[in-house]
Every structure is written in structure tokens, then in C-alpha cells.
Design an enzyme around this catalytic site. Sequence first.
Site, PDB file in Angstrom:
ATOM      1  N   ASP A 150      -2.701  -1.611  10.037  1.00 11.13           N
ATOM      2  CA  ASP A 150      -2.611  -1.374   9.112  1.00 11.13           C
ATOM      3  C   ASP A 150      -3.222  -2.180   8.098  1.00 11.13           C
ATOM      4  OD1 ASP A 150      -1.790   0.992   9.155  1.00 11.13           O
ATOM      5  OD2 ASP A 150       0.537   0.256   8.345  1.00 11.13           O
TER       6      ASP A 150
ATOM      7  N   LYS B 243       0.996  -1.394   0.021  1.00 10.75           N
ATOM      8  CA  LYS B 243      -0.046  -0.305   0.341  1.00 10.75           C
ATOM      9  C   LYS B 243       0.694   1.184   0.231  1.00 10.75           C
ATOM     10  CE  LYS B 243       0.729   0.960   4.650  1.00 10.75           C
ATOM     11  NZ  LYS B 243       1.538   2.239   4.934  1.00 10.75           N
TER      12      LYS B 243
END
Length: 271
Positions: free
Chosen positions: A134, A9
Site C-alpha cells: 500500500d 486511506k
Amino acid sequence: MLSLFSPAKLNLFLRVIGKRDDGYHELVSLFQAISLGDTLHFSLAQKDSFQITGPVSLPMGNSNLVIKALNLFRSKIKKDFSVSITLDKKVPIQAGLGGGSSNAATTLWALNELLDFPVSTHDLMEWSKELGSDVTFFLSGGTAFCTGRGEVIYPLPPLAEVPFCTVVKPNFGLPTPDVFKAFNINDRKIHNSYYYNDLESAAFLLRPALAQIKEDLLNAGFTSVVMSGSGTSFFCFGEGVIPSSLQSFPVHFVHRNPATWYPSPSIQMRS
Ligand code: C5P
């Protein structure tokens, strides 16, 4: 055998709001999944096994987020099964790219798929919060506005693709807790760009070479150079010449449909 792509990401912007009583930092951040990623192979087996292959090495034991995700899934589902897992690791570690978190989310999805989806994605998202801040994001569609520690997710439709995006990583990393510890709220700047990261000042304090790398990349022609997460990688928009001392990965944004996991980027490129 189930083989799944495990995307990294970027934090297209990351604002730190402040330190919380539980020691974490309150964030607002736009997360985007990218085509740089690992591949995980899963199959039901007589006994558990776990191997790591590929160019990036990392710990195999219970601290590995794949193993943590397996143990969490098994404890929640209260069903006994064994699984063989191979992680083909390509995403650099200590890079702010969420590689370990993505591996954990991919493992939760894969185990649910191997057992014929006994639980909902919503359940997986709830469980994922125990694995790290996350992890939950990767169970969204690939673009999300995230708050809290990063685990409160507001899924967004896909963003317009940026024509040229390159992830650049120096040959050293930074542990996430060290960067948050070095963060000083008074060092926050007013940003006049859509892309920014409040954690840059803390990471640059710990590794001054990072400030020079950012400047060199901007001088090399890129229109925007911003650190991802707690570093040490940067995402660069536009075109430029990358110094040979830095690893670089051309990337594009990736997404998934609600019923399926992220397609491998070679398939996504063709569609
Ligand atoms: O949640 P995760 O295990 O990924 O976080 C690693 C460390 O990063 C935490 O222990 C904390 O020190 C720091 N952190 C933080 N604020 C966040 C996320 C992480 O201070 N929002």
C-alpha cells in the site's frame, strides 16, 4: 524541522481477483487518501532518534515502517546522514486504513525533501514497493486505481467529495495476513453498488461481530457502510447515530499537488 501530514486511506471498492504464485492476492481497488492522519516531524541531527507520541501505541523497533523507510532510503541514496523523527500517531492500527504504509511513504518524501530532492518521486515510488503493497499509493496524488498487490498505480483526478463520510472502528483490529488467509474466492458476491469490499466475508468469518456492526450502522441511517482494506474499520456515507462503543472520525478526501506533500487537513479545509 519538517512537519508533514500522513493521511490514512480508504478502499472505495476492493475486488480480489485471485491468489498468486508468490502468495499475494491480485487486487483491483480504488484508493482514496483521507483527512484522518498522523503527523511526522523530521530534522537532520547528529545521530538518529525516533519517538512515538499520541493516543495510538505501536512497536518502535526495526519492524516499524518509518524505520524501514529510513533504512531503505539510506541504502538507496548511498549518502550518510542522521535524522531525528517523531511520529504523532492518531490513525488506528489493524484498521485497513494504511496508517503504517502512509507513515513509510511520508518518511521517503520527507527524507528526499530534507536532502533537497536528490531523487524523483518516480524513484521513491519504485523503492516504496519493497516496503509494502500500500505504500506506493500514498506517493500518488491521493486518488488512484490500484492493481497487482496494490502497488501498480493508475493516478486519477480528484473524485467529487462525498458530503458526509465517517470512518468507524471497533475496539479490536485484524492483522492483514490473517484476513487474506481466511479469504475464499467462492465467497465473492456480485455487488450492485459502486462501494464494496471482497475481503468483508473473510474478516466477518474471523470476527463475526463485524457483520453485526455493519448491520447496526446501516440500521442507524447510513446509506452505505463498507469495510476498508482488511478491516476492521468501516467507512460510512450519509448520516446516522454511531454506537458509543465504536470510535468514529468524520473525514473528507485529501489530495496533493505533484511538487508538494499532502497539506494538513485544517489548511485544506480553508482553501
Ligand atoms: O504488502 P504488505 O506487507 O502490506 O502485505 C501484508 C500481508 O498481506 C502479505 O504478507 C500477504 O499475506 C497479505 N497480502 C496479500 N495480497 C495483497 C496484499 C497483502 O495476500 N495484495
